[in-house]
Motif scaffolding. Structure first.
Motif, PDB file in Angstrom:
ATOM      1  N   CYS A 126       0.829  -1.209   0.000  1.00  0.00           N
ATOM      2  CA  CYS A 126       0.000   0.000   0.000  1.00  0.00           C
ATOM      3  C   CYS A 126       0.866   1.263   0.000  1.00  0.00           C
ATOM      4  N   MET A 127       1.917   1.263   0.793  1.00  0.00           N
ATOM      5  CA  MET A 127       2.813   2.414   0.824  1.00  0.00           C
ATOM      6  C   MET A 127       3.413   2.674  -0.561  1.00  0.00           C
ATOM      7  N   ALA A 128       3.843   1.606  -1.195  1.00  0.00           N
ATOM      8  CA  ALA A 128       4.504   1.737  -2.499  1.00  0.00           C
ATOM      9  C   ALA A 128       3.535   2.161  -3.601  1.00  0.00           C
ATOM     10  N   LYS A 129       2.263   1.803  -3.449  1.00  0.00           N
ATOM     11  CA  LYS A 129       1.283   2.046  -4.507  1.00  0.00           C
ATOM     12  C   LYS A 129       0.593   3.414  -4.410  1.00  0.00           C
ATOM     13  N   VAL A 130       0.882   4.198  -3.382  1.00  0.00           N
ATOM     14  CA  VAL A 130       0.214   5.497  -3.212  1.00  0.00           C
ATOM     15  C   VAL A 130       0.348   6.383  -4.457  1.00  0.00           C
ATOM     16  N   PRO A 131       1.545   6.595  -4.997  1.00  0.00           N
ATOM     17  CA  PRO A 131       1.656   7.444  -6.195  1.00  0.00           C
ATOM     18  C   PRO A 131       0.862   6.904  -7.385  1.00  0.00           C
ATOM     19  N   GLU A 132       0.890   5.582  -7.562  1.00  0.00           N
ATOM     20  CA  GLU A 132       0.184   4.968  -8.696  1.00  0.00           C
ATOM     21  C   GLU A 132      -1.322   5.157  -8.585  1.00  0.00           C
ATOM     22  N   ILE A 133      -1.870   4.925  -7.399  1.00  0.00           N
ATOM     23  CA  ILE A 133      -3.323   5.062  -7.218  1.00  0.00           C
ATOM     24  C   ILE A 133      -3.738   6.529  -7.290  1.00  0.00           C
ATOM     25  N   ASN A 134      -2.912   7.431  -6.778  1.00  0.00           N
ATOM     26  CA  ASN A 134      -3.211   8.859  -6.915  1.00  0.00           C
ATOM     27  C   ASN A 134      -3.284   9.264  -8.384  1.00  0.00           C
ATOM     28  N   SER A 135      -2.381   8.737  -9.176  1.00  0.00           N
ATOM     29  CA  SER A 135      -2.389   9.021 -10.610  1.00  0.00           C
ATOM     30  C   SER A 135      -3.630   8.433 -11.272  1.00  0.00           C
TER      31      SER A 135
END
Length: 369
Positions: A126-135
């Motif tokens: 989840c920490m790593a995916k924050v930028p991807e999901i925000n995009s």
């Protein structure tokens, strides 16, 4: 039960539209029908004294999905489908707030938080995916949704960082439903309680409705019973019970917001100096696939443990009472809104997102007429 001439003529004759269920979907469907058909006779029948199911029993989260929930959805749906799901929830919340007003539903923009327990793999993902999901969600929200925050509430036995989003809020579920009922009454929609629909049969010129009190005819019928829909229609929707507790008032409670834990299977919030905590369906999915309200020892024990070990570890707290609600779920998160025939329609399977999408699903259901 015997009906007088007056009762039959006033309430059960010449009905244009009958809606089964006076919850969020059912009342919004009735209001949508009224907007389209100003002179129609619209009747809403409800099996309980108050709306049964989840509409008056939910936790009052104005949410669209935590980080881990969205990632989990991406395992079962396409990227486009997940974006559409989130957008529908977000727009549905806006519709609810606009239709009833923030004051009427007790809306508080305290934001939403996701906490992570000892599951290190989920936390790191989840920490790593924050930028991807925000995009991914930028077309919907126009700005980054999720960001990391420190644990400032004294929660224990969780991972160091918390994921925060400013777009989430909370409502007063009772006030929301009371406001919806008032609006429906003001639009001359007849709401009849303590009447359970047992079956219906479509006829060439009407639908014959069999209830626990009286049989009657209606030109068109709308099923909006969500978790109880499987009792009436043969579609992919099954009940899912959610158990909830609320504490006695807690002095100097500083926790404010809506909080998610373990992919959203646990959730808690503040309300009137109390903590409302619910979830635990994942402990025994089969047992919780039921039409029966009530609690189980395993869920009650787990919720109490979460209070003591995670949420309020240094604060003596007592539970005031428990309750449960029945949601509607299926193989997909997409709500089921469709004609079942020329005269019968359904709007069910809200997947635990009734507050978010109930208003919009009601509108969609009414549009089928």
């Amino acid at each position: 039960m015997e009906m007088s001439y007056w009762e039959k003529q006033t309430w059960f004759s010449n009905i244009d539209f009958t809606v089964i269920g006076s919850g969020i979907v059912g009342l919004n469907c009735a209001l949508g029908l009224r907007a389209r058909f100003p002179k129609a006779k619209i009747v809403v029948v409800e099996r309980g004294i108050l709306p049964q199911g989840a509409s008056t029993k939910n936790a009052g989260f104005a949410c669209f999905g935590s980080m881990s929930e969205i990632l989990d959805d991406l395992n079962h749906h396409t990227t486009a489908e997940v974006c559409k799901l989130v957008e529908k929830r977000y727009k549905g919340l806006k519709l609810l707030r606009e239709r009833l007003s923030d004051k009427a539903i007790g809306y508080k923009a305290y934001g939403g938080y996701e906490l992570f327990s000892e599951n290190e793999a989920l936390y790191q993902t989840c920490m790593a995916k924050v930028p991807e999901i925000n995009s991914l969600l930028k077309p919907v929200f126009k700005t980054p949704v999720f960001r990391l925050k420190a644990n400032t509430n004294g929660f224990q036995n969780i991972q160091e960082k918390i994921i925060y989003n400013a777009f989430e809020g909370q409502i007063d579920t009772g006030k929301m439903m009371q406001a919806l009922l008032k609006k429906a009454h003001s639009e001359e929609i007849l709401i009849l309680n303590n009447i359970e629909v047992l079956a219906f049969q479509e006829q060439p010129d009407c639908v014959h409705v069999q209830t626990s009190i009286i049989d009657f005819k209606t030109a068109k019928l709308f099923v909006a019973t969500n978790g109880f829909a499987a009792k009436l229609i043969a579609e992919d929707v099954k009940p899912a019970r959610a158990q909830v507790l609320i504490t006695k008032p807690i002095k100097n409670l500083r926790i404010k917001g809506t909080f998610h834990l373990d992919k959203g299977y646990y959730y808690f919030r503040n309300i009137n100096n109390r903590i409302l905590l619910g979830g635990g369906r994942n402990l025994d999915f089969k047992t919780e696939e039921t039409f029966d309200f009530g609690q189980t020892d395993v869920v009650k024990t787990t919720l109490k443990q979460l209070l003591k070990t995670v949420i309020l570890p240094d604060t003596p707290v007592e539970v005031a009472y428990f309750w449960s609600g029945i949601m509607g779920v299926g193989a997909t998160k997409k709500a089921l809104v469709k004609p079942l025939s020329d005269r019968v329609f359904c709007g069910v399977r809200l997947g635990g997102m009734g507050v978010a999408i109930g208003s919009q699903i009601g509108e969609e259901l009414a549009s089928l007429a």
